[in-house]
Scaffold this active site. Structure first.
Site, PDB file in Angstrom:
ATOM      1  N   ARG A  61      28.991  61.557  45.565  1.00 12.15           N
ATOM      2  CA  ARG A  61      29.445  60.266  46.107  1.00 12.15           C
ATOM      3  C   ARG A  61      30.827  60.401  46.712  1.00 12.15           C
ATOM      4  O   ARG A  61      31.598  61.273  46.306  1.00 12.15           O
ATOM      5  CB  ARG A  61      29.614  59.262  44.958  1.00 12.15           C
ATOM      6  CG  ARG A  61      28.384  58.625  44.462  1.00 12.15           C
ATOM      7  CD  ARG A  61      28.755  57.691  43.327  1.00 12.15           C
ATOM      8  NE  ARG A  61      29.130  56.374  43.805  1.00 12.15           N
ATOM      9  CZ  ARG A  61      28.249  55.437  44.121  1.00 12.15           C
ATOM     10  NH1 ARG A  61      26.967  55.662  44.008  1.00 12.15           N
ATOM     11  NH2 ARG A  61      28.655  54.263  44.532  1.00 12.15           N
ATOM     12  N   GLU A 101      20.600  48.442  49.748  1.00 12.81           N
ATOM     13  CA  GLU A 101      20.150  47.176  49.167  1.00 12.81           C
ATOM     14  C   GLU A 101      20.937  46.080  49.886  1.00 12.81           C
ATOM     15  O   GLU A 101      22.170  46.134  49.934  1.00 12.81           O
ATOM     16  CB  GLU A 101      20.458  47.147  47.659  1.00 12.81           C
ATOM     17  CG  GLU A 101      19.948  45.872  47.030  1.00 12.81           C
ATOM     18  CD  GLU A 101      20.150  45.791  45.522  1.00 12.81           C
ATOM     19  OE1 GLU A 101      20.650  46.758  44.916  1.00 12.81           O
ATOM     20  OE2 GLU A 101      19.804  44.734  44.975  1.00 12.81           O
ATOM     21  N   LYS A 106      30.100  47.599  45.612  1.00 15.90           N
ATOM     22  CA  LYS A 106      29.818  46.310  46.245  1.00 15.90           C
ATOM     23  C   LYS A 106      30.098  45.160  45.291  1.00 15.90           C
ATOM     24  O   LYS A 106      30.543  44.102  45.708  1.00 15.90           O
ATOM     25  CB  LYS A 106      28.353  46.262  46.680  1.00 15.90           C
ATOM     26  CG  LYS A 106      28.090  46.971  47.979  1.00 15.90           C
ATOM     27  CD  LYS A 106      26.660  46.758  48.449  1.00 15.90           C
ATOM     28  CE  LYS A 106      25.708  47.667  47.718  1.00 15.90           C
ATOM     29  NZ  LYS A 106      24.391  47.783  48.348  1.00 15.90           N
TER      30      LYS A 106
HETATM   31  P1  ATP Z   1      27.333  50.137  45.186  1.00 11.04           P
HETATM   32  O1  ATP Z   1      27.487  51.005  43.981  1.00 11.04           O
HETATM   33  O2  ATP Z   1      28.566  49.955  45.992  1.00 11.04           O
HETATM   34  O3  ATP Z   1      26.611  48.841  44.919  1.00 11.04           O
HETATM   35  P2  ATP Z   1      24.849  51.243  45.858  1.00 11.04           P
HETATM   36  O4  ATP Z   1      24.624  52.671  45.615  1.00 11.04           O
HETATM   37  O5  ATP Z   1      24.267  50.341  44.889  1.00 11.04           O
HETATM   38  O6  ATP Z   1      26.381  50.979  46.108  1.00 11.04           O
HETATM   39  P3  ATP Z   1      22.951  50.958  47.939  1.00 11.04           P
HETATM   40  O7  ATP Z   1      22.864  49.903  48.954  1.00 11.04           O
HETATM   41  O8  ATP Z   1      21.901  51.060  46.911  1.00 11.04           O
HETATM   42  O9  ATP Z   1      24.366  50.797  47.277  1.00 11.04           O
HETATM   43  O10 ATP Z   1      23.178  52.371  48.614  1.00 11.04           O
HETATM   44  C1  ATP Z   1      22.496  52.829  49.748  1.00 11.04           C
HETATM   45  C2  ATP Z   1      22.718  54.315  49.876  1.00 11.04           C
HETATM   46  O11 ATP Z   1      24.092  54.609  49.994  1.00 11.04           O
HETATM   47  C3  ATP Z   1      22.215  55.063  48.646  1.00 11.04           C
HETATM   48  O12 ATP Z   1      21.465  56.164  49.074  1.00 11.04           O
HETATM   49  C4  ATP Z   1      23.463  55.493  47.949  1.00 11.04           C
HETATM   50  O13 ATP Z   1      23.259  56.699  47.280  1.00 11.04           O
HETATM   51  C5  ATP Z   1      24.468  55.609  49.088  1.00 11.04           C
HETATM   52  N1  ATP Z   1      25.830  55.385  48.600  1.00 11.04           N
HETATM   53  C6  ATP Z   1      26.316  54.288  47.980  1.00 11.04           C
HETATM   54  N2  ATP Z   1      27.600  54.454  47.617  1.00 11.04           N
HETATM   55  C7  ATP Z   1      27.947  55.710  48.024  1.00 11.04           C
HETATM   56  C8  ATP Z   1      29.148  56.494  47.954  1.00 11.04           C
HETATM   57  N3  ATP Z   1      30.254  56.018  47.383  1.00 11.04           N
HETATM   58  N4  ATP Z   1      29.137  57.728  48.479  1.00 11.04           N
HETATM   59  C9  ATP Z   1      28.033  58.223  49.075  1.00 11.04           C
HETATM   60  N5  ATP Z   1      26.876  57.544  49.182  1.00 11.04           N
HETATM   61  C10 ATP Z   1      26.821  56.308  48.675  1.00 11.04           C
HETATM   62 MG    MG Z   2      22.069  50.666  44.565  1.00 11.97          MG
END
Ligand code: ATP
Ligand code: MG
Length: 562
Positions: A271, A34, A281
């Site tokens: 994760r 995102e 984020k």
């Molecule tokens: P945040 O929780 O930091 O906002 P998010 O999951 O909302 O992260 P996205 O941009 O939606 O962020 O994530 C893009 C991809 O990265 C998704 O497939 C998500 O599962 C993966 N991802 C995000 N954080 C992690 C993590 N800590 N470990 C492994 N994969 C991750």
């Molecule tokens: Mg997300």
């Protein structure tokens, strides 16, 4: 057999699918960030998986921006995400945006309404949440649940025309208010957002799809075969499948070029969490906005650009991902392992140089002449990795701690009264005395040298108990050195009660001025060095020839217990 053992569980699934001819042997993944913040090292774990599977099985990995919430997203983030992925060394096939599908998704929503599978709810978000029930108690049906199809259509269209105020209505899927999986209790499909224009579609759309009504569909439109994500989405998987069931297989209505039998499948892995930092984020944005760090690329941040500025290499980051692997069990990784991988990388590649952090002047009283140039190997014993020139002369900077006026026989470095000490890559010296200021602080150390002891000559083989670092005074350069440490003072800031900002490590940055070798005058941003006895350092992006800045990547000491 050997090969098979090292496969992670996702690779095993992929190999089984390939063996069974699922999706005609096509492998297509996507990385779906995102664009609401910068990529962090958690995302890199997903990137290595998504791109890694495509690379290994001759498939393709596309980049898809999951831009369904205009209130938080921005083009700035799109650009940095692309730059970071490229820096890590991965190549995507296509770039897609969930916003490319807004029309298709809207049409699908209309189809759902017409089939009696969706309704417009006028309750507030709070009321809807209250009616959800608990996993053991069924939820309560909305009073709007049985609205006639015609009315739902009329209202949803009015929502999209901007005739309904933000927050006043949502479109919900009509599924099952008693389902033990809470995600089936009439999940929200669409909401109204009119307060923020979208970074790509402007004000064209007044309704925006929710994650669950956008992600699987986007996968489907693109032809994704393996939709790999993190474990928290496991509970969403049945809903992911439910929505796709409504327009694939026997319900196929031409929304995919791959025909009725094609199906994307969601798979989940654990994760990444790392000690002494946060992996969200939202929290990172807060640190940046409140000036608690210098920016997204502050070298203390776990962002990709922060790690880069700290001196991490793509190779070290990818090695780290290989070491931690992929499982179905959530856990916490020791930050020491991350440091260990960069140390392992830089150990082999970073030229060694002298930098004096707490300088005191050393005068070699029997050194005559204007000085000389010493040729030193970049990495001891590795002539093939090049050499550098070190200016040598009568006055040198040495570390204050390398001299003691009165020392016992356990102190092997400089002290008046006999002990021989080698100056790194050059001569053997003996201290003869020192001079102090009124406060008793030593201002100058005096020594004599042995002209026949130069390293690289026959006399250079003479052993001493200690070698000390030095930088010649006339040619020395002043450098700003930023000594970074852990961002947080506690191991798991996200698990503590209270405000995470109170848990920041107050000593995460110390700035000192060091005397460094003149050979560093030509160092460029992103050049890596080992400052002998000090640690690994990288030239900062803001460094200039007349104002050198170095960031500490990591110390030399490895605390990681294997
Ligand atoms: P945040 O929780 O930091 O906002 P998010 O999951 O909302 O992260 P996205 O941009 O939606 O962020 O994530 C893009 C991809 O990265 C998704 O497939 C998500 O599962 C993966 N991802 C995000 N954080 C992690 C993590 N800590 N470990 C492994 N994969 C991750
Ligand atoms: Mg997300």
């Amino acid at each position: 057999m050997e090969e098979e053992k090292s496969l992670n569980f996702i690779e095993q699934i992929v190999e089984k699918d390939l063996a069974e001819g699922v999706n005609n042997g096509r492998i297509q993944t996507r990385f779906p960030p995102e664009p609401n913040g910068y990529l962090h090292i958690g995302h890199v774990k997903a990137i290595c998986m998504d791109f890694g599977i495509a690379e290994k099985y001759n498939g393709v990995c596309n980049l898809r921006f999951d831009d369904t919430n205009p209130a938080k997203e921005d083009t700035e983030y799109v650009e940095t995400i692309e730059r970071d992925i490229a820096w890590l060394g991965f190549k995507w096939g296509q770039i897609y945006y969930a916003s490319d599908y807004f029309q298709q998704l809207y049409d699908l929503a209309i189809m759902f309404i017409k089939q009696g599978k969706a309704y417009v709810d006028e309750q507030t978000a709070e009321q809807i949440a209250e009616q959800k029930g608990t996993p053991t108690e069924p939820g309560v049906a909305s009073p709007y649940r049985d609205r006639p199809i015609e009315e739902n259509l009329r209202l949803f269209e009015a929502m999209q025309r901007g005739e309904i105020e933000e927050g006043k209505m949502v479109l919900r899927a009509k599924i099952d208010m008693a389902n033990p999986n809470m995600h089936f209790r009439d999940p929200i499909m669409y909401r109204i957002i009119t307060s923020h224009p979208h970074h790509r579609t402007g004000t064209k759309w007044k309704v925006y799809p929710m994650y669950d009504f956008a992600h699987g569909q986007s996968d489907y439109f693109e032809g994704v075969t393996h939709s790999i994500c993190t474990l928290e989405f496991e509970v969403h998987r049945p809903l992911y499948d439910y929505f796709i069931d409504q327009f694939s297989g026997p319900n196929f209505c031409g929304l995919s070029p791959y025909g009725p039998d094609y199906r994307p499948k969601q798979r989940e892995f654990n994760r990444l969490n790392i000690t002494y930092t946060v992996m969200s984020k939202r929290k990172m944005l807060q640190l940046v906005k409140e000036g608690l760090v210098a920016g997204w690329d502050d070298p203390r941040m776990p962002t990709v650009c922060g790690l880069r500025r700290r001196g991490y290499t793509p190779k070290a980051i990818r090695d780290f991902m290989d070491r931690i692997g992929y499982t179905k069990v959530e856990g916490m990784i020791d930050q020491g392992l991350l440091e260990h991988t960069i140390r392992e990388d830089l150990k082999e590649t970073a030229p060694r140089v002298c930098a004096i952090f707490d300088p005191v002047k050393l005068v070699i009283t029997n050194y005559e002449g204007a000085g000389e140039t010493i040729i030193a190997e970049n990495i001891d014993g590795h002539e093939e990795l090049g050499t550098r020139e070190m200016k040598f002369g009568r006055e040198l900077w040495i570390e204050r701690g390398d001299f003691l006026e009165e020392a016992d026989n356990k102190f092997y470095r400089l002290s008046p009264g006999g002990r021989e000490v080698r100056l790194k890559a050059s001569y053997i010296i003996q201290a003869t005395g020192c001079e102090k200021d009124a406060s008793g602080k030593i201002t100058t150390v005096y020594a004599t040298y042995d002209p026949d002891s130069k390293s690289g000559t026959e006399g250079g083989n003479r052993k001493t108990k200690a070698t000390i670092n030095w930088v010649e005074c006339n040619s020395a350069l002043d450098a700003e050195v930023r000594l970074y440490d852990r961002l947080f003072a506690v191991e798991n800031p996200s698990a503590e009660e209270g405000d995470f900002r109170d848990l920041l490590n107050p000593d995460s940055l110390k700035v000192v001025t060091a005397k460094v070798e003149s050979s560093l005058a030509t160092a460029k941003p992103q050049d890596h060095f080992q400052f002998l006895k000090q640690g690994y350092f990288v030239v900062d992006d803001d460094s200039k020839a007349d104002k050198l800045i170095f960031n500490r990547t990591c110390s030399l000491k490895d605390n990681y217990l294997k």
